[in-house]
Design an enzyme around this catalytic site. Sequence first.
Site: not given
Ligand code: NAP
Length: 277
Positions: A14-15, A61, A65, A86, A102, A128, A130, A220
């Site tokens: 974690s950063r 995180t 969450k 978060n 977020d 779609a 989290g 990132y």
């Molecule tokens: P999550 O709840 O596990 O959701 C994953 C999403 O990705 C779902 O929509 C899933 O689709 C889709 N997916 C996974 N593998 C796939 C593939 N091979 N092809 C197409 N779609 C795929 O994860 P999350 O919490 O939403 O996190 C998503 C990203 O956001 C992560 O990389 C996280 O690090 C990033 N994030 C960044 C920040 C920031 O501050 N920059 C903050 C929060 C999150 P299905 O529904 O079909 O499984």
Amino acid sequence: MDRYGVIGHPIRHSRSPDIHRHFALLTGQNLSYERIEGTPDGFETEVVRFFAAGGLGLNVTLPFKERAFALAVQRSHRAQVARAANTLGMTPEGVLWADNTDGEGLVRDMTLNLGVNLKGSRVLILGAGGAARGIVQPLLKAGIVQLDIANRTVVRAQTLVRELESLSNEVSCRAFSWPEIPAHGYEVVINATSTAVAGDLPPLPAVLFDQRTLAYDLGYGKGLTTPFLKLAREAGAGQTEDGLGMLVEQAAESFYLWRGIRPPGAEVLYALRAACH
Ligand code: NAP
């Protein structure tokens, strides 16, 4: 010293501690911020213990969450839309509150750090899960006119869009499966899938991107690009950005909720980017 921290599993990468220490230094706040390795069986107990020992605020995180949201007694509207939190804190009366910063972080990064005018924009979110849930409410409030959500499992996109209909009359919201993504220009395309590292994105229509498109990946990493951003750049997107700015700005919003002082996100982002080179 006032005590804050971030809890997740795993947490060692974690950063957030770096970011919050920068904030504290730049705003003259005397506080500590630690990494806490949460355990799948003990998350709730660990949170309660942290606050009972005088802790003032926690960032939360993956994968906790949703559990943080469930544990809190007071929940902000944006946390309710996300069904995830978060940021946790304690009121002076000892009530545990939860928020989700977020989406605010994303919108602030786009508008303040990147200078993007979201008013009147058509926005497509890929994913779609989290993260998508966490960004929709602040995006709806940012003056956009269209919000489309495409997901591999289309039913999750449809469910989210149905929930959004009650939140906004002014923004048109639609759900698509991946092959149904309309082949026309969006001003903003956001990758909110978890594919940033593995890069196994299904093919996107190349016509999705043109010179006016901002392609933004919530992911990132160490490098300066992700597979989604590479694809968008090759397809002609005018601007491509990763989620480091969102990470800094969601932390800034948490800091503001806890301390009542807004830290200079852009300055800290600049320092983190410089450290990546
Ligand atoms: P999550 O709840 O596990 O959701 C994953 C999403 O990705 C779902 O929509 C899933 O689709 C889709 N997916 C996974 N593998 C796939 C593939 N091979 N092809 C197409 N779609 C795929 O994860 P999350 O919490 O939403 O996190 C998503 C990203 O956001 C992560 O990389 C996280 O690090 C990033 N994030 C960044 C920040 C920031 O501050 N920059 C903050 C929060 C999150 P299905 O529904 O079909 O499984």
